[in-house]
Design an enzyme around this catalytic site. Structure first.
Site, PDB file in Angstrom:
ATOM      1  N   LYS A  94       0.837  -1.202   0.000  1.00 43.85           N
ATOM      2  CA  LYS A  94       0.000   0.000   0.000  1.00 43.85           C
ATOM      3  C   LYS A  94       0.873   1.254   0.000  1.00 43.85           C
ATOM      4  O   LYS A  94       1.549   1.542   0.984  1.00 43.85           O
ATOM      5  CB  LYS A  94      -0.910   0.044   1.231  1.00 43.85           C
ATOM      6  CG  LYS A  94      -1.988   1.099   1.057  1.00 43.85           C
ATOM      7  CD  LYS A  94      -2.635   1.504   2.358  1.00 43.85           C
ATOM      8  CE  LYS A  94      -1.925   2.658   3.027  1.00 43.85           C
ATOM      9  NZ  LYS A  94      -1.923   3.903   2.252  1.00 43.85           N
ATOM     10  N   GLY A 151       6.502   4.695   8.664  1.00 45.05           N
ATOM     11  CA  GLY A 151       5.658   5.878   8.795  1.00 45.05           C
ATOM     12  C   GLY A 151       5.838   6.493  10.159  1.00 45.05           C
ATOM     13  O   GLY A 151       6.904   6.374  10.781  1.00 45.05           O
ATOM     14  N   SER A 152       4.808   7.135  10.640  1.00 47.16           N
ATOM     15  CA  SER A 152       4.912   7.871  11.897  1.00 47.16           C
ATOM     16  C   SER A 152       4.909   6.917  13.092  1.00 47.16           C
ATOM     17  O   SER A 152       4.337   5.819  13.028  1.00 47.16           O
ATOM     18  CB  SER A 152       3.748   8.846  12.018  1.00 47.16           C
ATOM     19  OG  SER A 152       2.527   8.134  11.988  1.00 47.16           O
ATOM     20  N   THR A 153       5.520   7.352  14.176  1.00 46.65           N
ATOM     21  CA  THR A 153       5.565   6.537  15.395  1.00 46.65           C
ATOM     22  C   THR A 153       4.148   6.306  15.923  1.00 46.65           C
ATOM     23  O   THR A 153       3.818   5.211  16.379  1.00 46.65           O
ATOM     24  CB  THR A 153       6.450   7.241  16.440  1.00 46.65           C
ATOM     25  OG1 THR A 153       7.771   7.331  15.894  1.00 46.65           O
ATOM     26  CG2 THR A 153       6.507   6.473  17.751  1.00 46.65           C
ATOM     27  N   VAL A 191       1.210   6.041  14.268  1.00 42.52           N
ATOM     28  CA  VAL A 191       0.508   4.971  13.549  1.00 42.52           C
ATOM     29  C   VAL A 191       1.231   3.634  13.767  1.00 42.52           C
ATOM     30  O   VAL A 191       0.592   2.591  13.912  1.00 42.52           O
ATOM     31  CB  VAL A 191       0.371   5.308  12.040  1.00 42.52           C
ATOM     32  CG1 VAL A 191      -0.257   4.150  11.276  1.00 42.52           C
ATOM     33  CG2 VAL A 191      -0.467   6.569  11.852  1.00 42.52           C
ATOM     34  N   GLY A 192       2.554   3.684  13.835  1.00 45.16           N
ATOM     35  CA  GLY A 192       3.320   2.451  14.062  1.00 45.16           C
ATOM     36  C   GLY A 192       2.905   1.729  15.332  1.00 45.16           C
ATOM     37  O   GLY A 192       2.813   0.498  15.373  1.00 45.16           O
ATOM     38  N   GLU A 223       9.553   0.931  10.879  1.00 47.44           N
ATOM     39  CA  GLU A 223      10.568   1.968  10.634  1.00 47.44           C
ATOM     40  C   GLU A 223       9.850   3.297  10.846  1.00 47.44           C
ATOM     41  O   GLU A 223       8.963   3.647  10.068  1.00 47.44           O
ATOM     42  CB  GLU A 223      11.099   1.887   9.197  1.00 47.44           C
ATOM     43  CG  GLU A 223      11.823   0.603   8.856  1.00 47.44           C
ATOM     44  CD  GLU A 223      13.191   0.463   9.485  1.00 47.44           C
ATOM     45  OE1 GLU A 223      13.623   1.378  10.223  1.00 47.44           O
ATOM     46  OE2 GLU A 223      13.820  -0.578   9.256  1.00 47.44           O
ATOM     47  N   CYS A 236      13.342  10.593   7.344  1.00 47.46           N
ATOM     48  CA  CYS A 236      13.402  10.069   8.722  1.00 47.46           C
ATOM     49  C   CYS A 236      14.828  10.119   9.262  1.00 47.46           C
ATOM     50  O   CYS A 236      15.023  10.140  10.469  1.00 47.46           O
ATOM     51  CB  CYS A 236      12.859   8.657   8.753  1.00 47.46           C
ATOM     52  SG  CYS A 236      13.571   7.616   7.483  1.00 47.46           S
TER      53      CYS A 236
END
Ligand code: NAD
Length: 454
Positions: free
Chosen positions: A157, A210-212, A214-215, A232, A266
């Site tokens: 995705k 992606g972002s922490t 959402v991770g 990551e 990042c």
């Protein structure tokens, strides 16, 4: 619930919409996962040399379309043409590197009493790769290439803002001869398609970049099914410049270390720590380098930095600028598009948001330190630990500080952090697991142990 509709893609350099992309529904995401599940046994059982040959063919087709992919990325993401060509080339290189995997995914023979003990690395099944908008091509390839090489099938995705190169790479995979269902690009919303990768029982691993924020949700979701996950996430990396360094070189390289990809990286060294005795000299040289940093049309061959990916990202960066004192900045085009100049802030304290938080834009915070211990303590005073740089002429110090800084990827007298043949990943809130390097394919396998009594 399923969501329908289309996303309008906007050229960040002009602010104008240029294409509509269908947003995949939940039912369509399920269908893609089911065809990846159906394609898995025959992909897994291909002779290793044949899987290797198909990956090399895939790399060759990507290479033949380098310029087309690069132009798509300039239009969709605002990346400079030079960077975008490198990014498409990185997909080719990562595919070629992991095309050597199928024939080398060896297990062990372990000495045991009364028999023989052997291990196998078996693919997991369907791997779901979720990609952010900042490096659409490389980050996709770091997930799908080793996963495919280890015998998994992949659903991928792309980010809502930047799906075009991934969609094209999905078509190129078919053109190269990968069987349908082996690698499928599924553009759509995170809350719909990405979430389905997490909840669908036939996806056996999620690779998320992606972002922490959402991770953490992805990790919690994967826990429900004890699903493999690699994360990551964000970064707030430090570039530490000691007085014994080549200060001119450190200052000349500092803009590239943070403003590349307009700071939407990042690994951006968005905190610069400078030893007090060379602070003024460093800042003077940095100012010259920042004023020379070319923020122009990303399609121009000499462009060093394009626009922010979106109006939202530009506005998010501007919130940090509002609360800080900008010491100096470079130039940027005015008018349409999501432009910002390269900006430098002298930080007054470690509590400032611009010092602590991931800005993800062309804004760097600089601070002085007195000695090595303080430099390491300041660098480590962060929730993140992804990358970083150390500039020093003292080899012992380079090694001591490299061991002292809690971060996954360090460069001494350099700011290059990513090579596809070396491991990449974060400490602390920057992530979980490693990508790239020689061991990446093993992260897409289960290790099976077999004891045979003799
Ligand atoms: P994001 O977390 O908003 O989105 C990343 C991806 O996750 C997108 O494809 C998005 O659609 C999807 N997503 C969003 N919500 C989801 C959900 N609930 N379930 C499943 N998928 C979901 O991040 P972003 O804004 O696209 O990217 C910027 C962030 O990515 C920055 O924080 C940056 O540091 C980080 N990043 C990290 C690395 C790394 O390797 N460590 C590399 C690039 C970017």
């Amino acid at each position: 619930m399923a969501s329908t509709g289309a996303t309008t893609l906007v050229n960040p350099a002009t602010g104008r919409g240029f294409r509509e992309v269908h947003s995949v529904t939940e039912a369509e995401a399920d269908a893609a996962i089911e065809s990846a599940h159906a394609a898995f046994p025959s992909w897994r059982d291909l002779p290793p040399g044949e899987r290797a040959r198909l990956l090399r063919a895939f790399a060759a087709v990507v290479d033949a379309h380098n310029e087309e992919l690069a132009r798509l990325e300039v239009e969709n993401s605002g990346h400079t043409i030079g960077n975008a060509r490198w990014e498409a080339g990185n997909v080719r290189d990562v595919l070629n590197y992991y095309s050597a995997t199928p024939e080398r995914l060896v297990g062990k023979q372990i000495p045991v009493a009364g028999g023989v003990d052997i291990t196998f690395h078996e693919p997991l099944g369907v791997v779901g790769v979720i990609v952010p908008w900042n490096f659409p091509m490389p980050i996709a390839g770091w997930g799908f290439a080793p996963a495919l090489a280890a015998g998994n099938t992949v659903v991928l995705k792309p980010a809502e803002l930047t799906p075009l190169t991934a969609i094209r790479i999905g078509e190129l995979a078919l053109e190269a001869g990968l069987p349908p269902g082996v690698f499928t690009v599924v553009p759509g919303k995170g809350s719909v398609v990405g979430n389905r990768f997490v909840t669908h029982p036939d996806v056996h691993k999620v690779v998320f970049t992606g972002s922490t924020e959402v991770g953490k949700q992805i990790m919690a979701g994967c826990a429900e099914q004890v699903k493999h996950v690699t994360l990551e996430l964000g970064g707030k990396s430090a570039n530490i410049v000691f007085a014994d360094a080549d200060v001119a070189a450190a200052a000349a390289e500092a803009p590239g270390a943070v403003f590349d990809n307009a700071g939407q990286d990042c690994c951006a060294r968005s905190r610069i720590l400078v030893q007090r005795s060379v602070y003024d000299e460093f800042l003077g040289r940095l100012e010259t380098a920042v004023r020379d940093w070319r923020v122009i049309d990303p399609a121009d061959e000499s462009s060093q930095m394009g626009p922010m990916v979106s109006a939202g990202q530009r506005d998010s960066v501007l919130q940090y600028v509002d609360g800080a004192t900008v010491a100096f900045s470079g130039d940027a085009p005015s008018g349409d598009g999501f432009w910002l100049p390269a900006m430098v802030v002298e930080s007054s304290g470690v509590a400032e948001p611009v010092w602590r938080e991931e800005v993800f834009g062309p804004l760097v915070a600089v601070m002085a330190f007195d000695d090595e211990d303080e430099a390491v303590a300041l660098a480590n005073d962060s929730d993140y630990g992804l990358s970083g740089s150390i500039y020093t002429g003292d080899l012992g110090r380079a090694l001591r500080v490299s061991r002292g800084v809690q971060t996954g990827n360090l460069s001494v007298n350099s700011h290059a952090s990513v090579r596809y043949w070396t491991p990449f990943g974060g400490y602390k809130m920057s992530g979980l697991g490693r990508e790239l390097g020689p061991d990446a394919p093993y992260a897409f396998t289960e290790e099976k142990n077999v004891f045979i009594a003799t």
